[in-house]
Scaffold this active site. Structure first.
Site, PDB file in Angstrom:
ATOM      1  N   TYR A 135      80.658  19.141 -43.281  1.00 27.73           N
ATOM      2  CA  TYR A 135      81.449  19.014 -44.506  1.00 27.73           C
ATOM      3  C   TYR A 135      80.794  18.063 -45.511  1.00 27.73           C
ATOM      4  CZ  TYR A 135      85.876  21.372 -43.343  1.00 27.73           C
ATOM      5  OH  TYR A 135      86.849  22.282 -43.079  1.00 27.73           O
ATOM      6  N   LYS A 190      79.270  21.733 -29.149  1.00 29.94           N
ATOM      7  CA  LYS A 190      78.385  22.895 -28.986  1.00 29.94           C
ATOM      8  C   LYS A 190      77.027  22.344 -28.556  1.00 29.94           C
ATOM      9  CE  LYS A 190      77.654  27.364 -29.229  1.00 29.94           C
ATOM     10  NZ  LYS A 190      78.358  28.391 -28.434  1.00 29.94           N
ATOM     11  N   ASP A 222      83.354  27.564 -28.316  1.00 29.94           N
ATOM     12  CA  ASP A 222      83.745  28.979 -28.162  1.00 29.94           C
ATOM     13  C   ASP A 222      84.694  29.127 -26.973  1.00 29.94           C
ATOM     14  OD1 ASP A 222      81.583  28.227 -26.568  1.00 29.94           O
ATOM     15  OD2 ASP A 222      80.558  30.159 -26.705  1.00 29.94           O
ATOM     16  N   ASP A 246      88.689  21.787 -37.796  1.00 32.51           N
ATOM     17  CA  ASP A 246      89.362  22.572 -38.836  1.00 32.51           C
ATOM     18  C   ASP A 246      89.820  23.903 -38.247  1.00 32.51           C
ATOM     19  OD1 ASP A 246      90.160  23.367 -41.479  1.00 32.51           O
ATOM     20  OD2 ASP A 246      88.322  24.566 -41.606  1.00 32.51           O
ATOM     21  N   ASP A 250      93.947  25.056 -36.720  1.00 33.47           N
ATOM     22  CA  ASP A 250      94.722  26.218 -37.199  1.00 33.47           C
ATOM     23  C   ASP A 250      95.114  27.111 -36.027  1.00 33.47           C
ATOM     24  OD1 ASP A 250      94.525  25.527 -39.909  1.00 33.47           O
ATOM     25  OD2 ASP A 250      94.074  27.590 -40.523  1.00 33.47           O
TER      26      ASP A 250
HETATM   27  C1  IPM Z   1      92.420  21.454 -43.787  1.00 37.33           C
HETATM   28  C2  IPM Z   1      91.971  22.351 -44.901  1.00 37.33           C
HETATM   29  C3  IPM Z   1      90.865  21.635 -45.690  1.00 37.33           C
HETATM   30  C4  IPM Z   1      89.692  21.434 -44.740  1.00 37.33           C
HETATM   31  C5  IPM Z   1      90.433  22.311 -46.989  1.00 37.33           C
HETATM   32  C6  IPM Z   1      91.621  22.544 -47.915  1.00 37.33           C
HETATM   33  C7  IPM Z   1      89.380  21.514 -47.718  1.00 37.33           C
HETATM   34  O1  IPM Z   1      91.560  23.577 -44.417  1.00 37.33           O
HETATM   35  O2  IPM Z   1      92.891  20.340 -44.073  1.00 37.33           O
HETATM   36  O3  IPM Z   1      92.308  21.861 -42.630  1.00 37.33           O
HETATM   37  O4  IPM Z   1      88.841  22.326 -44.604  1.00 37.33           O
HETATM   38  O5  IPM Z   1      89.624  20.382 -44.119  1.00 37.33           O
HETATM   39 MG    MG Z   2      91.902  23.833 -42.333  1.00 36.76          MG
END
Ligand code: IPM
Ligand code: MG
Length: 358
Positions: A135, A190, A222, A246, A250
């Site tokens: 990032y 990884k 993975d 990230d 999710d």
């Molecule tokens: C998160 C989001 C952010 C990230 C984006 C909005 C920059 O996806 O907080 O997980 O990638 O960290």
């Molecule tokens: Mg995210």
């Protein structure tokens, strides 16, 4: 104590408004100050993270953040995109430790896309490193053709990198968090392919020597992605880098039924922090009073606990959310047969009432 309120874009303004109502009813005499951030700030001031917003965040004891982003900004140059606001805040405030709990509320077991028995009682804590990795790695860029035209681009690159101190400090955070839980950490990397993550693994092992009471194991990313949907309850604390965190956060969020339920905290070394729902700005449902405000309200509870030293108030808010779920109220994202569908505002009002009643 001052709280900076940064609602941002899309559903951000609606859900933060509900969390602020909950904060007000707690009657804790915190000063609050709001500012624009993300696309809203770009439209008003030409930058997603205006100087005044950054100053406010720096001067506050904690930041309550909604969400940023909208498709209409997709064609802006990267430095002006709404996402740069949250990345800029993380970097500027040194918010390197991101806590993303994935907890399956017993009332919502059936909202999960996995079989109820796989997720019932799920309680995972993802600790995501937030200010390093690909990032923020340098160098990065697109190699442009000699005339600078995008069409002629032959290559683009982002650099994955971690320094020893960056890995050490997130390792300490994860091991200390595990001490307050079931004393197990899974470090996701990884190491079989990437130098950065072989280094990550080596440093994790070194730091682990200081925590003999905590169990550490390592998993390739993975495999971790697979295990999360196969047997999620095997995980307790998961520590990983910015990019893998990230993605996995999710995935873990969805196991719980709705990403609309999950709070997050991003802390610096002094426990000052930014608190935001784990979900995004959802422009498709913005302004319709259907977004779920509970992730933001639960983020407020994390703020009260971690940055404002108000653990009793945090429990009051969390208990109120549980009561409201028990009463059968559901926003659209967590609705199921036999429960009562309500809007953003009504959900907020129900939590406010439950806090008052407690
Ligand atoms: C998160 C989001 C952010 C990230 C984006 C909005 C920059 O996806 O907080 O997980 O990638 O960290
Ligand atoms: Mg995210």
């Amino acid at each position: 104590m001052k709280i900076a309120i940064l609602p941002g874009d899309g559903i951000g303004t609606e859900i933060v408004a509900e969390a602020v109502r909950v904060l007000e009813v707690l009657d804790l005499s915190f000063e609050t100050e709001s500012a624009l951030v993300g696309g809203a700030a770009y439209e008003a001031h030409g930058h997603p993270l205006p100087e005044a917003t950054l100053k406010l965040a720096q001067s506050a004891d904690a930041v309550l953040f909604g969400a940023v982003g909208d498709w209409k900004f997709d064609t802006l140059e990267r430095s002006l995109r709404p996402e740069q606001a949250i990345l800029g805040l993380r970097k500027n405030l040194q918010l390197f430790a991101n806590f993303r709990p994935a907890i399956c509320h017993p009332q919502l077991t059936h909202a999960s896309s996995l079989k109820p028995e796989l997720v019932a009682g799920l309680d995972i804590l993802i600790v995501r490193e937030l200010t390093g990795d690909i990032y923020f790695g340098q160098p990065r860029g697109r190699r442009l053709s000699p005339d600078g035209a995008f069409e002629g681009q032959q290559e683009a690159f982002d650099t994955m990198r971690y320094s020893r101190p960056e890995i050490e400090r997130i390792a300490h955070v994860a091991f200390q968090a595990a001490r307050k839980r079931s004393k197990r950490v899974t470090s996701v990397d990884k190491a079989n392919v990437l130098e950065t993550f072989q280094f990550w693994r080596d440093v994790m092992i070194e730091v682990h020597a200081e925590y003999p009471d905590v169990e550490l194991d390592h998993m390739y990313v993975d495999n971790a992605a697979m295990q999360l949907v196969k047997a999620p309850k095997k995980f307790d604390v998961v520590v990983t880098g910015n990019m893998f965190g990230d993605i996995l956060s999710d995935e873990a969020a969805m196991l719980t039924g709705s990403i609309g339920m999950l709070p997050s905290a991003s802390l610096n070394a002094a426990n000052r922090g930014l608190y935001e729902p784990s979900h995004g700005s959802a422009p498709d449902i913005a302004g319709k009073n259907i977004a779920n405000p509970l992730a933001t309200i639960l983020s407020l509870a994390m703020m009260l606990r971690f940055s404002l030293n108000q653990p009793e108030a945090a429990v009051r808010v969390e208990t109120a959310v549980t009561r409201v779920l028990e009463s059968g109220l559901r926003t659209a994202d967590i609705w199921s047969e036999g429960t009562q569908r309500v809007g953003t505002r009504e959900m907020g009002s129900a939590v406010v009432a439950a806090v008052k009643a407690a």
